[in-house]
Design an enzyme around this catalytic site. Structure first.
Site, mmCIF file in Angstrom:
data_model
loop_
_atom_site.group_PDB
_atom_site.id
_atom_site.type_symbol
_atom_site.label_atom_id
_atom_site.label_comp_id
_atom_site.label_asym_id
_atom_site.label_seq_id
_atom_site.Cartn_x
_atom_site.Cartn_y
_atom_site.Cartn_z
ATOM 1 C CD GLU A 154 -2.874 1.362 0.454
ATOM 2 O OE1 GLU A 154 -3.228 0.345 -0.190
ATOM 3 O OE2 GLU A 154 -3.339 2.488 0.296
ATOM 4 C CG ASP A 155 1.532 2.937 3.304
ATOM 5 O OD1 ASP A 155 0.544 3.220 2.613
ATOM 6 O OD2 ASP A 155 1.512 2.836 4.539
#
Ligand code: MN
Length: 743
Positions: A114-115
């Protein structure tokens, strides 16, 4: 000490990563090998993992730490620590639940996709397909939160449930992630804090509950409560703290008395006093309308023993020691709750004249009661090594899959799952003595559908404990229920107002979808006859050629089909009627309609799916009404006073004269607005008054106007205007009620 379990220098050198080199440390981020805050956590995690994982698995965990730390380099938590501390804390929670190595690795990497720039493929190459799938599943759930919560919420929820069905570990990692974020919530901006807290209480708490993970659920609830209602939280917290001094003495006396008696009987048991959690105190106050003192004035003790038989012996002993309150004993050992929870519950009347809630269970049951599906995770593969919670969760997930297949529509699915997420069960018997488990509030109709959908679809009446009772009667524990079916019976749309199980709801809806067609034909035929009547003729008089010609011209195969289209509001009956007339008579007759003209359509409520009641004005028997044909929805009944009606009057071919039938015994939805002073228990008082007058609350919304007043918007079920008037008079008499009006 911990230093022994720190990774050796070899394991700390970056592993040769197949093609992927996570970005080198960005300025400001400590090197993973020297990040003290992170290494301290890693060392604690290793200590814990060593007790149940193998050496080779530990090495993978260390590798995942390095991989994650490098991937997150340059990122910081709002707490100021390097980002990797968060995944380390999440992994630690999962290690406390003794989750398997893949889950721990996935937890360490759960925000990487996600990051950071690392892809799922790269992760799969490095840590295997299973870990990559887990991380991907968690990322999808995380992404959902970021989207606009209103937009496509139902669809998101469906996705979430499906991710969980594929692999339960995804939701366990997500729950641990959420718990850690809730623990560190104070660093967030107030608006975000409230949004996360609301979402936690609405979605994650029920899921944790459904999976039996009570320790996590209780903490999520208290953290969510504190973030959402900081004032109320503080008030209750203070009160509990003050009460604690007095309570301690009473509690100790009770504990000692019980322990002493068990020792005399030579029974080994742990006796623990329990303190109520703040959120459950708050909920008891609001749902049961109790004062804080009343809620606090209950003592709770848990007795934990080794063997199942001992539970029942202990029960006998405590019932001898103090008088049991009748009707309070519950045997969740013989009949576990749907999330696998087992225990004996009873309430005793203690010496200072206070009720004592007692729970009796084995150590094993205690583990399941605290951790639910996560209890004994490592042994889940061995077939019957009893974690009932796990088996129950599997069953539930299976039923989710079936529901998803049956409904297809995400909103419907959400509604169904929500119902299932709040399991407070009742147990009833079939006439043959078979036990059926139903959610609290379930009715005879729910029971019928639980037995078989054919029984549900044809049920006509119910006998509860051999007495005829309305189908809408909520069932109580221990009742025997017999369903009387009829060959001509069919589901009534009004049942949707009271059924509570997902199965009954989706079966009724399904049946009604097919029924809509029949109902539409019937309504369409009525409307057509009426329009023809105005032209001085009827279907019977026209029978034959001119109808066939008109059908061909309109490109509709059959008269039935034509009627269906009229009933669904797709074709105005007046225009169709003119087309049906032979050419020579095409001019509408100017005669005053004669006595043979059908009277206004009589409305009984619950006639079927093509007649519905407008949500904008909620007409009630006694109101003057008007029917308006709406394409695709059939005939919608409005109050003549409705602000939308003026608009409809411009389209006379769409509206239909209607009137209420005589002798109705249905309940109808209506909406009222009540403005109350903000004082404790005001909402509860209003709600109690409503139910006293035999009305059900379908929905309530609250809007705080200023610090002093709140506006409550209720959707209520009432019989008619008179019933509503009586209700409003009663509510007006409540001192806290300022103003009240029908919406
Ligand atoms: Mn996270």
């Amino acid at each position: 000490m911990a230093s022994q379990t720190l990774p050796s220098p070899e394991t700390l050198t970056p592993p040769s990563v197949g093609g992927t080199t996570p970005p080198a440390s960005a300025p400001g981020t400590p090197d993973p090998e020297h990040d003290l805050a992170a290494l301290f956590r890693l060392s604690n995690l290793s200590d814990l993992l060593e007790t149940y994982l193998e050496r080779s698995q530990l090495e993978v965990v260390h590798r995942a730490y390095l991989f994650g730390a490098r991937a997150h380099a340059g990122q910081f938590r709002k707490t100021g620590e390097s980002y990797i501390c968060h995944p380390l804390d999440v992994a630690h929670m999962l290690a406390e639940m003794r989750m398997d190595a893949d889950s721990i690795v996935a937890a360490l990497l759960h925000d990487v996709i996600e990051d950071t720039r690392v892809t799922k493929e790269e992760m799969a190459a490095e840590f295997g397909e299973e870990v990559a799938e887990l991380v991907d599943g968690v990322s999808k759930l995380t992404k959902m939160e970021l989207e606009n919560p209103d937009e496509a919420q139902a669809e998101n929820f469906r996705k979430m449930m499906m991710a969980m069905v594929r692999d339960l570990r995804v939701i366990l990692i997500k729950l641990a992630d959420r718990l850690h974020n809730m623990r560190t919530l104070s660093v967030m901006a107030p608006a975000k804090r409230r949004r996360i807290a609301r979402e936690t209480l609405d979605i994650y708490v029920p899921i944790a509950n459904r999976l039996g993970m009570n320790t996590i659920r209780l903490e999520l609830e208290d953290l969510g409560f504190a973030a959402l209602y900081p004032m109320r939280y503080r008030v209750i917290q203070d009160a509990v703290r003050k009460a604690r001094g007095n309570r301690r003495e009473v509690m100790q006396r009770l504990e000692t008395a019980i322990k002493e008696r068990l020792r005399q009987e030579e029974l080994n048991a742990r006796v623990v006093g329990r303190e109520k959690h703040l959120y459950s105190i708050y909920r008891k106050m609001t749902t049961k309308g109790l004062s804080l003192a009343e809620v606090l004035d209950v003592y709770a003790i848990r007795i934990i023993v080794a063997e199942v038989e001992t539970c029942y012996r202990v029960l006998g002993i405590v019932h001898n020691l103090f008088k049991p309150l009748p009707g309070k004993f519950k045997d969740y050992i013989a009949i576990p709750k749907s999330n696998g929870y087992q225990s004996l519950h009873t309430v005793l009347f203690g010496p200072p004249g206070v009720p004592i809630e007692i729970q009796i269970r084995t150590e094993d049951m205690n583990k399941v009661a605290e951790a639910g599906v996560a209890a004994h995770w490592l042994y889940k593969s061995s077939s019957d090594s009893g974690n009932t919670a796990h088996a129950r969760a599997r069953e539930w997930l299976q039923s989710l899959l079936e529901m998803q297949r049956a409904s297809g529509d995400p909103v419907e699915f959400l509604e169904n799952v929500k119902i299932d997420l709040f399991p407070d069960e009742v147990y009833v018997f079939t006439p043959k003595g078979q036990i059926m488990e139903l959610p609290r509030g379930a009715t005879a109709v729910d029971f019928a559908y639980a037995v078989h959908s054919d029984i549900g679809n044809s049920c006509a009446a119910a006998k509860i404990n051999r007495r005829m009772m309305p189908l809408s009667t909520p069932l109580q524990n221990g009742q025997t229920v017999e369903i009387i079916t009829s060959p001509v019976g069919r589901p009534n749309p009004a049942w949707l107002n009271f059924v509570v199980t997902a199965k009954a709801r989706s079966s009724i809806r399904n049946f009604l979808k097919n029924l809509t067609r029949d109902d539409a034909i019937q309504l369409g035929r009525y409307l057509l006859e009426r329009a023809l009547g105005d032209l001085g003729t009827s279907l019977q008089q026209l029978a034959g050629t001119s109808i066939d010609e008109a059908l061909a011209e309109l490109r509709v195969e059959t008269l039935e089909k034509l009627c269906e289209q009229i009933g669904l509001g797709q074709r105005p009956a007046v225009l169709v009627a003119r087309r049906l007339l032979p050419q020579s008579e095409e001019q509408p007759s100017t005669e005053v309609p004669d006595a043979s003209r059908p009277p206004p359509l009589s409305i009984k409520g619950g006639e079927g799916t093509v007649i519905s009641f407008a949500k904008c004005c909620h007409p009630l028997p006694g109101d003057r009404i008007l029917g308006f044909l709406t394409a695709g929805r059939g005939l919608v009944i409005h109050n003549q006073q409705c602000r939308n009606v003026a608009e409809f009057r411009k389209k006379p071919d769409k509206w239909v004269q209607v009137e209420w039938a005589a002798g109705l015994d249905q309940q109808f939805a209506t909406e009222i607005r009540v403005e109350i002073d903000n004082q404790r228990g005001a909402l509860a008082t209003v709600a109690a008054a409503i139910s006293e007058l035999e009305s059900n609350i379908e929905d309530v919304k609250t809007k705080e106007r200023d610090g002093l007043h709140t506006t409550l918007q209720f959707v209520l079920m009432v019989r008619d205007r008179v019933h509503l008037a009586r209700l409003m008079r009663r509510l007006r008499a409540i001192p806290a009620v300022r103003r009240i009006a029908r919406a």
